[in-house]
Scaffold this motif. Sequence first.
Motif, PDB file in Angstrom:
ATOM      1  N   ALA A  27       8.701  -5.107   0.304  1.00  0.00           N
ATOM      2  CA  ALA A  27       7.906  -4.006  -0.243  1.00  0.00           C
ATOM      3  C   ALA A  27       6.470  -4.439  -0.529  1.00  0.00           C
ATOM      4  O   ALA A  27       5.523  -3.663  -0.343  1.00  0.00           O
ATOM      5  N   LEU A  28       6.309  -5.677  -0.962  1.00  0.00           N
ATOM      6  CA  LEU A  28       4.973  -6.209  -1.230  1.00  0.00           C
ATOM      7  C   LEU A  28       4.347  -6.824   0.017  1.00  0.00           C
ATOM      8  O   LEU A  28       3.145  -6.658   0.271  1.00  0.00           O
ATOM      9  N   GLY A  29       5.154  -7.514   0.799  1.00  0.00           N
ATOM     10  CA  GLY A  29       4.640  -8.236   1.957  1.00  0.00           C
ATOM     11  C   GLY A  29       4.133  -7.340   3.073  1.00  0.00           C
ATOM     12  O   GLY A  29       3.121  -7.641   3.710  1.00  0.00           O
ATOM     13  N   THR A  32       0.703  -5.871   2.377  1.00  0.00           N
ATOM     14  CA  THR A  32      -0.244  -6.992   2.396  1.00  0.00           C
ATOM     15  C   THR A  32      -0.621  -7.345   3.826  1.00  0.00           C
ATOM     16  O   THR A  32      -1.801  -7.551   4.144  1.00  0.00           O
ATOM     17  N   ALA A  33       0.396  -7.395   4.712  1.00  0.00           N
ATOM     18  CA  ALA A  33       0.145  -7.681   6.122  1.00  0.00           C
ATOM     19  C   ALA A  33      -0.688  -6.576   6.764  1.00  0.00           C
ATOM     20  O   ALA A  33      -1.598  -6.840   7.560  1.00  0.00           O
ATOM     21  N   VAL A  34      -0.395  -5.319   6.400  1.00  0.00           N
ATOM     22  CA  VAL A  34      -1.161  -4.191   6.938  1.00  0.00           C
ATOM     23  C   VAL A  34      -2.620  -4.279   6.487  1.00  0.00           C
ATOM     24  O   VAL A  34      -3.541  -3.987   7.256  1.00  0.00           O
ATOM     25  N   ALA A  55       2.035   3.550  -0.216  1.00  0.00           N
ATOM     26  CA  ALA A  55       2.825   4.682  -0.712  1.00  0.00           C
ATOM     27  C   ALA A  55       4.301   4.520  -0.432  1.00  0.00           C
ATOM     28  O   ALA A  55       5.139   4.615  -1.335  1.00  0.00           O
ATOM     29  N   PHE A  56       4.646   4.248   0.840  1.00  0.00           N
ATOM     30  CA  PHE A  56       6.054   4.302   1.243  1.00  0.00           C
ATOM     31  C   PHE A  56       6.748   2.946   1.336  1.00  0.00           C
ATOM     32  O   PHE A  56       7.967   2.898   1.387  1.00  0.00           O
ATOM     33  N   SER A  57       5.979   1.873   1.344  1.00  0.00           N
ATOM     34  CA  SER A  57       6.617   0.555   1.361  1.00  0.00           C
ATOM     35  C   SER A  57       6.659  -0.053  -0.033  1.00  0.00           C
ATOM     36  O   SER A  57       7.721  -0.492  -0.484  1.00  0.00           O
TER      37      SER A  57
END
Length: 222
Positions: A27-29, A32-34, A55-57
Motif C-alpha cells: 500500500a505504501l510501496g 512511492t514507486a509511481v 487514493a486507491f493503493s
Amino acid sequence: MALTAETESRLYRSLRAAAGAAAHLVALGFPTAVAVLARPGSSLFSWHPLLMALAFSLLMTEALLIFSPETSLLRSFSRKVKVRVHWALQLLALLCALLGLGIITYNKHLNGKAHFVTWHGLTGLLTVLYASGQCTGGLFLLYPKLMKNWTLAKLKLYHATSGLVGYLLGCASLMLGMCSLWFTTTVTSVSWYLAMLCPLLTSLVIMNQVSNAYLYRKRSQH
C-alpha cells in the motif's frame, strides 16, 4: 502428523498477519514507486497517476485494514477511534481521486483528446462516482437514526459489502492504468508484472478480511 485445531488456528492467524503486513508494505510501496516514475510536478499529467495511487493503493487500503484484528495499525484503540480514522482516510482518498480525475480531464481538454474512451478511463470514472456514493452512504452508519427501518448490524454489513465492491473497482482501475501507453513504456519486463501483483495482493487481503467479518457476524447471530 496431523495438526491440532489449535495449531491450525495459530497458523491461520499467522498467515493472515503476514499477508496483512505485506498489504501494508504494498500500500505504501506502490504509490512511492509511481511517484518516482511520474515525477510529480514535471507535467500536469504527472499528478494523475500519483493521486490515484495514493487514493486507491495507500489511503483506501489503510482505511479498510484499520479494522483487521491482526494487522490494524490501531489495534489498541477503541472502535470509535478506528471509525473516525477510517472516515478521515476515506475522505482523503475521495479527495485525491476527485483531484486525479479533474487533472486528467483538464489535461485531455488542453491536448484536444477524447474523454473516457478507454476501459481505464471508464472504470476510473465509475470508481470515483462509486466512491462518492459509498462515502455518502457511510453517513448512515454515523447517524443510523436516519434509516429507521434498518438495524445497525444490517447497515454495517451492506456498507462493508458495497465498500468491497468499490475497493475492487479501484484495484481494477489501477491495473487497467498499468496497461496504458505511459505505464507500459515506463515500466517493462518483470517490473511490470510485479506492479500488477500489487493491487492483486491487497484486494485478496481485503476480500479475506471482509469475508471473515461477515462469517463472524453470522456465527454471532446463532
